[in-house]
Design a protein around this motif. Structure first.
Motif, PDB file in Angstrom:
ATOM      1  N   ARG A  23       0.645  -1.236   0.188  1.00 31.72           N
ATOM      2  CA  ARG A  23      -0.177  -0.026   0.087  1.00 31.72           C
ATOM      3  C   ARG A  23       0.690   1.124   0.141  1.00 31.72           C
ATOM      4  O   ARG A  23       0.575   2.302  -0.704  1.00 31.72           O
ATOM      5  CB  ARG A  23      -1.085  -0.038   1.103  1.00 31.72           C
ATOM      6  CG  ARG A  23      -2.208  -1.161   1.031  1.00 31.72           C
ATOM      7  CD  ARG A  23      -3.221  -0.882   1.845  1.00 31.72           C
ATOM      8  NE  ARG A  23      -3.961   0.290   1.328  1.00 31.72           N
ATOM      9  CZ  ARG A  23      -4.766   0.885   1.712  1.00 31.72           C
ATOM     10  NH1 ARG A  23      -5.284   0.543   3.152  1.00 31.72           N
ATOM     11  NH2 ARG A  23      -5.446   1.886   1.353  1.00 31.72           N
ATOM     12  N   VAL A  26       2.534   1.804  -3.553  1.00 27.30           N
ATOM     13  CA  VAL A  26       1.562   1.825  -4.414  1.00 27.30           C
ATOM     14  C   VAL A  26       1.043   3.425  -4.371  1.00 27.30           C
ATOM     15  O   VAL A  26       0.932   4.287  -5.176  1.00 27.30           O
ATOM     16  CB  VAL A  26       0.304   1.181  -4.589  1.00 27.30           C
ATOM     17  CG1 VAL A  26      -1.062   1.590  -5.117  1.00 27.30           C
ATOM     18  CG2 VAL A  26       0.714  -0.237  -5.029  1.00 27.30           C
ATOM     19  N   ARG A  30       1.514   6.379  -7.040  1.00 25.31           N
ATOM     20  CA  ARG A  30       0.398   7.229  -7.496  1.00 25.31           C
ATOM     21  C   ARG A  30       0.794   8.657  -7.251  1.00 25.31           C
ATOM     22  O   ARG A  30       0.322   9.401  -8.088  1.00 25.31           O
ATOM     23  CB  ARG A  30      -0.756   6.807  -6.566  1.00 25.31           C
ATOM     24  CG  ARG A  30      -1.374   5.469  -6.922  1.00 25.31           C
ATOM     25  CD  ARG A  30      -2.480   4.913  -6.226  1.00 25.31           C
ATOM     26  NE  ARG A  30      -3.801   5.488  -6.781  1.00 25.31           N
ATOM     27  CZ  ARG A  30      -4.929   5.068  -6.303  1.00 25.31           C
ATOM     28  NH1 ARG A  30      -5.077   4.445  -5.142  1.00 25.31           N
ATOM     29  NH2 ARG A  30      -5.901   5.180  -6.943  1.00 25.31           N
ATOM     30  N   LEU A  50      -2.856   0.848 -10.632  1.00 29.45           N
ATOM     31  CA  LEU A  50      -2.572   1.257  -9.243  1.00 29.45           C
ATOM     32  C   LEU A  50      -3.646   1.331  -8.368  1.00 29.45           C
ATOM     33  O   LEU A  50      -3.542   0.822  -7.140  1.00 29.45           O
ATOM     34  CB  LEU A  50      -1.982   2.305  -9.447  1.00 29.45           C
ATOM     35  CG  LEU A  50      -0.623   2.581 -10.050  1.00 29.45           C
ATOM     36  CD1 LEU A  50       0.339   3.885 -10.156  1.00 29.45           C
ATOM     37  CD2 LEU A  50       0.860   1.639  -9.224  1.00 29.45           C
ATOM     38  N   LEU A  53      -4.336  -2.210  -7.666  1.00 26.07           N
ATOM     39  CA  LEU A  53      -3.490  -2.920  -6.664  1.00 26.07           C
ATOM     40  C   LEU A  53      -3.714  -2.640  -5.087  1.00 26.07           C
ATOM     41  O   LEU A  53      -3.594  -3.360  -4.450  1.00 26.07           O
ATOM     42  CB  LEU A  53      -2.185  -2.529  -7.051  1.00 26.07           C
ATOM     43  CG  LEU A  53      -1.306  -3.280  -8.118  1.00 26.07           C
ATOM     44  CD1 LEU A  53      -0.149  -2.400  -8.484  1.00 26.07           C
ATOM     45  CD2 LEU A  53      -0.767  -4.731  -7.586  1.00 26.07           C
ATOM     46  N   ASP A  54      -4.110  -1.397  -5.318  1.00 24.77           N
ATOM     47  CA  ASP A  54      -4.679  -0.740  -3.915  1.00 24.77           C
ATOM     48  C   ASP A  54      -5.720  -1.470  -3.301  1.00 24.77           C
ATOM     49  O   ASP A  54      -5.626  -1.912  -2.143  1.00 24.77           O
ATOM     50  CB  ASP A  54      -4.703   0.710  -3.917  1.00 24.77           C
ATOM     51  CG  ASP A  54      -4.735   1.128  -2.240  1.00 24.77           C
ATOM     52  OD1 ASP A  54      -3.633   0.833  -1.562  1.00 24.77           O
ATOM     53  OD2 ASP A  54      -5.850   1.968  -2.227  1.00 24.77           O
ATOM     54  N   LEU A  71       0.952  -5.363 -11.992  1.00 22.03           N
ATOM     55  CA  LEU A  71       2.230  -5.134 -11.911  1.00 22.03           C
ATOM     56  C   LEU A  71       2.916  -4.959 -13.540  1.00 22.03           C
ATOM     57  O   LEU A  71       3.534  -3.787 -13.863  1.00 22.03           O
ATOM     58  CB  LEU A  71       3.288  -5.699 -10.933  1.00 22.03           C
ATOM     59  CG  LEU A  71       4.780  -5.339 -11.249  1.00 22.03           C
ATOM     60  CD1 LEU A  71       4.887  -3.840 -10.730  1.00 22.03           C
ATOM     61  CD2 LEU A  71       5.544  -6.509 -10.374  1.00 22.03           C
ATOM     62  N   VAL A  91       7.231  -0.674  -5.980  1.00 21.25           N
ATOM     63  CA  VAL A  91       5.789  -1.399  -6.165  1.00 21.25           C
ATOM     64  C   VAL A  91       6.540  -2.673  -6.620  1.00 21.25           C
ATOM     65  O   VAL A  91       5.724  -3.921  -6.009  1.00 21.25           O
ATOM     66  CB  VAL A  91       4.971  -0.886  -7.125  1.00 21.25           C
ATOM     67  CG1 VAL A  91       3.676  -1.717  -7.553  1.00 21.25           C
ATOM     68  CG2 VAL A  91       4.281   0.595  -6.818  1.00 21.25           C
TER      69      VAL A  91
END
Length: 107
Positions: A23, A26, A30, A50, A53-54, A71, A91
């Motif tokens: 987290r 990411v 971001r 992104l 992913l979060d 990724l 990441v």
């Protein structure tokens, strides 16, 4: 209640450090992407992945193959943006802590 920087709220649940690291990585990417004012064709793809992913990290038990897929999409869309390479590496390192990719689960 105000908290100092770096002070965490104490709850009854332990947080997986891999999830917290993902987290954090990411979030950093971001922020850097948002601050990167040069437009490029695949920016929206990177932003969407992104966010994905979060969202996976929030669940606390993300599937490794999904992390790696996101990724790859982020890396592919940001690959030529050298200003973001350090955050992207963060990441990637966070995703790798979840282990080698396994086969996707059957649907």
């Amino acid at each position: 209640m105000l908290r100092s920087v770096g002070q965490r709220r104490v709850t009854g649940e332990a947080v997986d450090p891999r999830v917290a690291g993902l987290r954090s990585a990411v979030s950093r990417l971001r922020r850097e992407l948002a601050g990167h004012r040069v437009d490029f064709a695949d920016r929206e793809i990177a932003e969407d992945e992104l966010a994905a992913l979060d969202a996976m990290a929030v669940t606390g038990a993300p599937e490794v193959w999904r992390l790696r897929r996101s990724l790859l999409l982020v890396a592919g869309s940001l690959g030529s943006v050298s200003a973001l390479s350090e955050a992207l590496t963060g990441v990637r390192n966070a995703v790798e802590l979840f282990g080698p990719p396994g086969p996707p689960s059957p649907r």
